[in-house]
Design a protein around this motif. Structure first.
Motif, mmCIF file in Angstrom:
data_model
loop_
_atom_site.group_PDB
_atom_site.id
_atom_site.type_symbol
_atom_site.label_atom_id
_atom_site.label_comp_id
_atom_site.label_asym_id
_atom_site.label_seq_id
_atom_site.Cartn_x
_atom_site.Cartn_y
_atom_site.Cartn_z
ATOM 1 N N ALA A 12 0.832 -1.205 0.000
ATOM 2 C CA ALA A 12 0.000 0.000 0.000
ATOM 3 C C ALA A 12 0.867 1.255 0.000
ATOM 4 C CB ALA A 12 -0.935 -0.001 1.209
ATOM 5 N N ARG A 13 1.936 1.234 0.806
ATOM 6 C CA ARG A 13 2.848 2.391 0.826
ATOM 7 C C ARG A 13 3.550 2.554 -0.515
ATOM 8 N NH1 ARG A 13 3.774 0.178 5.907
ATOM 9 N NH2 ARG A 13 5.697 -0.840 5.218
ATOM 10 N N GLN A 14 3.939 1.442 -1.113
ATOM 11 C CA GLN A 14 4.588 1.524 -2.418
ATOM 12 C C GLN A 14 3.643 2.063 -3.476
ATOM 13 O OE1 GLN A 14 5.882 -2.548 -2.869
ATOM 14 N NE2 GLN A 14 7.815 -2.208 -1.791
ATOM 15 N N LEU A 15 2.390 1.634 -3.430
ATOM 16 C CA LEU A 15 1.406 2.146 -4.383
ATOM 17 C C LEU A 15 1.189 3.636 -4.187
ATOM 18 C CD1 LEU A 15 -0.763 1.868 -6.536
ATOM 19 C CD2 LEU A 15 -2.343 1.097 -4.758
ATOM 20 N N ALA A 16 1.077 4.066 -2.940
ATOM 21 C CA ALA A 16 0.915 5.496 -2.664
ATOM 22 C C ALA A 16 2.111 6.280 -3.191
ATOM 23 C CB ALA A 16 0.739 5.721 -1.166
ATOM 24 N N GLY A 17 3.309 5.707 -3.051
ATOM 25 C CA GLY A 17 4.504 6.368 -3.564
ATOM 26 C C GLY A 17 4.487 6.507 -5.075
ATOM 27 N N LEU A 18 3.953 5.497 -5.760
ATOM 28 C CA LEU A 18 3.876 5.550 -7.218
ATOM 29 C C LEU A 18 2.853 6.579 -7.698
ATOM 30 C CD1 LEU A 18 3.977 1.721 -8.022
ATOM 31 C CD2 LEU A 18 5.783 3.379 -8.483
ATOM 32 N N LEU A 19 1.768 6.751 -6.944
ATOM 33 C CA LEU A 19 0.689 7.649 -7.371
ATOM 34 C C LEU A 19 0.853 9.073 -6.864
ATOM 35 C CD1 LEU A 19 -2.422 5.329 -6.850
ATOM 36 C CD2 LEU A 19 -1.261 5.862 -9.006
ATOM 37 N N HIS A 20 1.554 9.235 -5.746
ATOM 38 C CA HIS A 20 1.668 10.554 -5.121
ATOM 39 C C HIS A 20 2.337 11.548 -6.073
ATOM 40 C CE1 HIS A 20 1.951 13.546 -2.016
ATOM 41 N NE2 HIS A 20 3.256 13.589 -2.108
ATOM 42 N N GLY A 21 1.747 12.703 -6.176
ATOM 43 C CA GLY A 21 2.305 13.744 -7.032
ATOM 44 C C GLY A 21 1.812 13.703 -8.465
ATOM 45 N N THR A 22 0.980 12.706 -8.808
ATOM 46 C CA THR A 22 0.426 12.651 -10.164
ATOM 47 C C THR A 22 -0.532 13.826 -10.362
ATOM 48 O OG1 THR A 22 0.551 10.229 -10.177
ATOM 49 C CG2 THR A 22 -0.907 11.268 -11.790
ATOM 50 N N PRO A 23 -0.312 14.670 -11.369
ATOM 51 C CA PRO A 23 -1.189 15.830 -11.569
ATOM 52 C C PRO A 23 -2.645 15.403 -11.733
ATOM 53 C CG PRO A 23 0.784 16.014 -12.925
ATOM 54 C CD PRO A 23 0.797 14.638 -12.344
ATOM 55 N N GLY A 24 -3.524 16.094 -11.036
ATOM 56 C CA GLY A 24 -4.945 15.830 -11.147
ATOM 57 C C GLY A 24 -5.434 14.671 -10.307
ATOM 58 N N LEU A 25 -4.566 14.092 -9.500
ATOM 59 C CA LEU A 25 -4.962 12.936 -8.693
ATOM 60 C C LEU A 25 -4.932 13.295 -7.216
ATOM 61 C CD1 LEU A 25 -3.969 9.259 -9.311
ATOM 62 C CD2 LEU A 25 -3.829 10.189 -6.999
ATOM 63 N N GLU A 26 -6.043 13.099 -6.543
ATOM 64 C CA GLU A 26 -6.139 13.271 -5.095
ATOM 65 C C GLU A 26 -6.016 11.885 -4.460
ATOM 66 O OE1 GLU A 26 -9.319 14.700 -1.624
ATOM 67 O OE2 GLU A 26 -9.808 14.894 -3.758
ATOM 68 N N LEU A 27 -5.098 11.752 -3.520
ATOM 69 C CA LEU A 27 -4.780 10.444 -2.951
ATOM 70 C C LEU A 27 -5.023 10.440 -1.447
ATOM 71 C CD1 LEU A 27 -3.482 7.606 -3.300
ATOM 72 C CD2 LEU A 27 -1.260 8.706 -2.897
ATOM 73 N N THR A 28 -5.778 9.457 -0.977
ATOM 74 C CA THR A 28 -5.997 9.260 0.458
ATOM 75 C C THR A 28 -5.693 7.812 0.807
ATOM 76 O OG1 THR A 28 -7.785 10.903 0.476
ATOM 77 C CG2 THR A 28 -7.617 9.423 2.372
ATOM 78 N N SER A 29 -4.891 7.597 1.846
ATOM 79 C CA SER A 29 -4.640 6.261 2.369
ATOM 80 C C SER A 29 -5.349 6.133 3.709
ATOM 81 C CB SER A 29 -3.138 6.011 2.549
ATOM 82 O OG SER A 29 -2.465 5.988 1.305
ATOM 83 N N SER A 30 -5.985 4.992 3.919
ATOM 84 C CA SER A 30 -6.703 4.740 5.163
ATOM 85 C C SER A 30 -6.014 3.628 5.931
ATOM 86 C CB SER A 30 -8.157 4.356 4.870
ATOM 87 O OG SER A 30 -8.855 4.081 6.073
#
Length: 255
Positions: A12-30
């Protein structure tokens, strides 16, 4: 596009790292909040339960979540089924990210168990000094085995009920093969109990047990909810998110 990751795992942390900072994407981890000092992923983080499937569905609607990724632990069965129900109710696409399970190799002495209760039933016939690596939440299942000695490894200290003859080792992976060899030898372990968590962080204990001729009780994983698409690595999950039709709709400005 709002992506909610049900996390707490390395993947999950690795996925968040891959997606974080993508323009136009809001990311929330629970995160469930069961670990006192969790390793936090990048991006926004919420901690705590949702209040079951209905509560999660309400959260998905309230926060306009576009896609949901269940990257929880392979044994977090309740939240995975809640996620499937919530995603269906809120009409949110759902993906499950599950690391592959372990498989025995030549020289392993594995005994499969369908539950912790079955593992506890098998234990007395296999050894007297137990290395228990199933986490602190299920120790009550083994509390009646007062003739056995347990070495319990967990991230946080367990709460009773638990086995009366027990030593607690507070530690967090990844673990090394040399360290696992020393641990088995120092504590004279003659049986190992583990869940089929998969991954590399805690796998060295299996190699150490094989080398030492120590039998291993492996608790099988609960099933993935029927109909949920599954991928086995964060890269595939990130690709699913960024190639999802909802992503294209958001980029083009569609509602």
């Amino acid at each position: 596009m709002h992506v909610l990751i049900l996390g707490g795992t390395t993947e999950a942390r690795q996925l968040a790292g891959l997606l974080h900072g993508t323009p136009g994407l809001e990311l929330t981890s629970s995160l469930a909040g069961r670990v006192a000092s969790p390793r936090l992923p990048p991006g926004e983080v919420r901690v705590g339960g949702f209040g079951g499937a209905e509560g999660m569905a309400a959260w998905l609607r309230e926060h306009a979540v576009d896609v949901l990724v269940d990257a929880t632990h392979p044994f977090a069965g309740t939240i995975s089924f809640n996620a499937a129900s919530a995603a269906a109710a809120a009409r949110v696409p759902l993906l499950a990210l599950r690391r592959p399970g372990w498989a025995p190799v030549e020289g392993d002495a594995w005994y499969e168990a369908g539950s912790l209760e079955e593992a506890a039933t098998l234990l007395p016939g296999l050894g007297r000094r137990v290395f228990l690596t199933t986490g602190r939440m299920g120790l009550a299942t083994f509390a009646h085995l007062d003739d056995l000695w347990f070495l319990v490894r967990s991230v946080d200290a367990p709460e009773p009920p638990y086995p009366p003859r027990m030593e607690v080792l507070l530690d967090r992976g990844p673990f090394t093969l040399a360290g696992e060899r020393d641990l088995l030898r120092h504590h004279r372990i003659d049986v190992l109990v583990t869940k089929d968590s998969g991954g590399t962080a805690t796998a060295p204990k299996l190699t150490a047990a094989r080398e030492a001729g120590v039998p291993v009780i492996v608790v099988r994983r609960p099933p993935t909810p029927e109909g949920v698409q599954v991928v086995t690595d964060p890269e595939s999950a990130a690709h699913w998110v960024t190639q999802h039709p909802r992503w294209g709709a958001r980029v083009e400005g569609a509602p």
